[in-house]
Design a protein around this motif. Sequence first.
Motif, PDB file in Angstrom:
ATOM      1  N   ARG A 110      29.751  21.007 106.042  1.00 27.73           N
ATOM      2  CA  ARG A 110      28.766  20.182 105.694  1.00 27.73           C
ATOM      3  C   ARG A 110      27.939  19.654 106.876  1.00 27.73           C
ATOM      4  O   ARG A 110      26.832  19.460 106.691  1.00 27.73           O
ATOM      5  N   LEU A 111      28.380  20.127 108.092  1.00 26.46           N
ATOM      6  CA  LEU A 111      27.636  19.917 109.353  1.00 26.46           C
ATOM      7  C   LEU A 111      27.232  21.013 110.196  1.00 26.46           C
ATOM      8  O   LEU A 111      28.196  22.025 110.357  1.00 26.46           O
ATOM      9  N   VAL A 114      23.918  19.946 115.983  1.00 23.74           N
ATOM     10  CA  VAL A 114      24.426  19.169 116.545  1.00 23.74           C
ATOM     11  C   VAL A 114      25.292  18.196 115.844  1.00 23.74           C
ATOM     12  O   VAL A 114      26.416  17.427 116.587  1.00 23.74           O
ATOM     13  N   TYR A 115      25.240  17.912 114.751  1.00 27.14           N
ATOM     14  CA  TYR A 115      26.082  17.093 113.613  1.00 27.14           C
ATOM     15  C   TYR A 115      27.486  17.580 114.034  1.00 27.14           C
ATOM     16  O   TYR A 115      28.421  16.883 113.995  1.00 27.14           O
TER      17      TYR A 115
END
Lengths: 318, 421, 291
Positions: A110-111, A114-115
Amino acid sequence: MKLRVNAFWLSCAAVVGGGLVLTEVLHNDYYFNALYVILQGTLMAVAWNILGGFTGYVNFGSAGFFAVGAYTSIFLDKYFGHTLPLPVLIAAAAAVCALIGLGVGYLSLRLKGVYFSIATLAMAIVFATLISNWRYMGGARGAYILTPDTYLWFHSYIQMLFMVMLLLTLGAVAISRHLNTSRLGHGLAAIRDDEVAAECAGVPTLRLKLISTTLMGALMGVAGAPYPFFVTFVDPASAFSLFVAVNAIAMPMIGGTSHWIGPVIGAVLLGSMQQVITVTVSSELNVLLVGVMLVGFVTLAPQGIVGLVQKYWRRRTR
Amino acid sequence: MMKRRSFMRASLASGVIALAAATGSLISFPAQAAKPLKIGFSMALSGGLAGAGKAALIAMEIWKDDINKKGGLLGRPVQFVYYDDATNPSTVPGIYTKLLDVDKVDLVVSSYGTNEISPAMPIVMRKKLVFPSLFGLAVNDQFHYNRYFQIMPAGPEPKTDWSKGFFELASEQNPKPESVAILAADSDFALAAAAGAKVNAKKYGFKIVYDKTYPPGTPDFTPIVRAIQAAQPDLVYVASYPPGSVGMVKAAREVGLKAKMFGGGMVGLQFAGIQKNLGPMLDNIVNYHFWVPAKTLNFPGVNEFLKKYEEAAKGKGVDPLGQYLPPYAYAYMQVLGQAIEATHGTDQAKLAAYMHKHTFSTVVGNVKFGSNGEWAHTRVLMTQFRNVKPNDLDQFRKEGTQVVLYPRQWKSGNMVYPFNK
Amino acid sequence: MLSVDLLSNALVAGILLGGFYAAVSIGLAISFGQLDIVNIAHPAFVIVGSYVAWILNSRFGFDPVLVGVLAAPAFFLVGMVMYRIYYAAFERTGQESLSGLAFFFGVMFILEVGLMLVYGVDYRLVSASYIGKSLHFGWVGVPFRMLVPFAVALVMTGGIWLYLSRTFTGRAILAVAQDPLALQLMGADPVRIKQFAFGLAIATTSIAGSLLIMIGPVEPSIGRDYIGRVFAIVVLGGMGSISGMFIAAMILGVVESVVSTFAGPSWAPAVAFGVLLLTLALRPSGLFGRR
């Protein structure tokens, strides 16, 4: 190829042999304490690099894996009344942290970028809070692990810990090297360079990422498992320390992230410098050192020491 | 011109050399003849505990200078070999093994704080060394080492002796209070103190109506104070570190905490900078301390020591008055020094036996150790702040702003109760 | 236990705390949220701001907020210089993700140790006439120590939001991350715009630092407690959205405050970061994110 493989395994054997010789020759426990810390740093750096350098996902929560490894060790030791031998504790820590690594791998679906990194940081903080509130393991009061009396044929417990850490670190380096040079490694590099393109080209990105995160998690857990036996007192503040997390990033960056030997070089260099400074100049300067070296290398030599060496060779062969 | 200048240079040079020779000869007496007596330790000079660590080091070095002026120990000059452990427990094993195996120190003492003391224990235990220890809470409960000596005056039962005074004072009030709220920081000392407080609360018959912990890094304590207030406790016992102590005092004043007694185990209210900043907000808070300027605590040498400390602490970014930890850092060196002189040597077994049997006279009064290495009689003071003026550091140097209420033998004034008059 | 006055006080305390969090995070909302610069040293700059406020407050008795505002231009210049270095070393060569991050880690350590070496590790506090007093509206208490930071944060956020949406430079900042080429075609130099924006971000740390030291004591290493919080707030609010950041800060403040009051303070960080993880799992672009 066969000759090069032999060279690697030969050097590993030589290092192990050298370590054993040291335990016979050196009776000053100080050196083993210092080497233990350097080896721990190396193991963390190698582990971090598998996900960070090879696959391109930056993990901010390395201290989380390390601490969970340490606390797994503490928990099992307490629960089974100090009867489990160290290798079992290490294996258990590896398993627990591998599972967490697997979870983190799914997170990467999902990420991105940087997330992902922020999520790893948040995860480490959540674990730290959970452990702080877990009374059985001492919570924020910390847990004591008394040094056991048995240490095989060695002259002291720290000598045995040192050999254990040496074997674990060499194992990790071997795994990392295998990853780096194998087809798996090429897949990881493809993900690092351009994940979407890799996916389009047929690279099984999810499977590779999961392998990467699981391995990283397991190895960091392994690095943390003997830690309680080394310091005798563990509390969340020192186990989840920022210093562990930053060293895990700084060492591979200084050494060079794209090659398996980079984190080893960086860890040995930075780790040794930190040990030397602790017992010579000895002050805040140790922390300043990490900062300055990090800034210096990252601005002037972004490919790390490995990159500098490669540039030098290229210039020579021209 | 040239001749005059070179003559000037020559005479200046010879003058300097003569002066240096004279000074050198003065300095080389007394201590060059004998081999130095090396005492090794690690100390937190950076990281979270550096404020205390640096202050302790200053105190220890004052002791070293004092003792060397008198000719050293056993006729040998005392030398310190120390390293910064950066409040990082993993450095401690390496440091102590270096001190013992490489630097070959004659004696070791501890670093400051449970986190930094514990990792050294296995090493000193293996080598059967006397280990004077600086402020670790109940470390020896784990190790049961008979050569461990703790200078923090919370003994023989450190966990409960810490808060005993607070609850005993409360139980003496008429009408007797009924309930207590306990708040602790999520850190080893505070949690241990809170655990002891719970035991004491039950022992003295108080009902615990609030029992929570807060994580370090909590910025605002207003919600916590309100939650405590909602439970309507008569007593509020807080075990906190400086940010929490300051936060709780300010929030309690802002909210208007209605408790009858407030304080207990708040670290930081003994530090000069914080005392000065909080000023009148401190009034009537009953908190622990180890030494305050009171006529009952005028031990031999303590005022001279504090003057020297104040001088040495200038510009070092540590507590300017040094009333909390430094006198004890000085005292634990005194204990070691007196034991060495009394046993005429550094035989660890003889030192340990002497230190268990005898009472020492130090700047913090008489020190006697129990069998577990903690103090035989607790001397955790309960003091109350009284009529504190705003923004005035000097008032804390004198008697009056901190009145000793407990233990009875050191009492210097009567308690103001309830807290929020 | 769920009484009205306890709940309303918890909410008010949470809102005031949230305002303070917003003040600390707004600089990062610009540098990270809009410029994609992972400035992990942001809280360290805030601590430097606190020390500046402490020095001038303890020596001359100036009000801390005043000091924060007066020192902001100096911080602005420092920010511009930092950006220049960052740009030359990383952005130009395309290395920003990992190397830029490591760079700021190093900067963070250097700042922290610098403060330790110069000022030592004793806790520093400020005094102002209004600290310790509070307003009372019925059963709700509003301490000035929290109200002033909230008010300043509101003004700062509002001001920056207006600036970014109404002025040319402001809108250029919003545009520069979205489409630098288009910006160039509009006649603005992206590098200079980014430099200005980063300077602005660091300037806010001066003010945020003065608010921090008003709320509680400061020593060089407490910046580390805020790293997670500020990044969580910016990500939760949505990259690039100032109003989103403010609301996220409010949410975090209120959640921490309510959990602290009713469940116990030790769970507050886990809940706050749990909220973050949940948001990231369900809606990675954050509440008001544009991407």
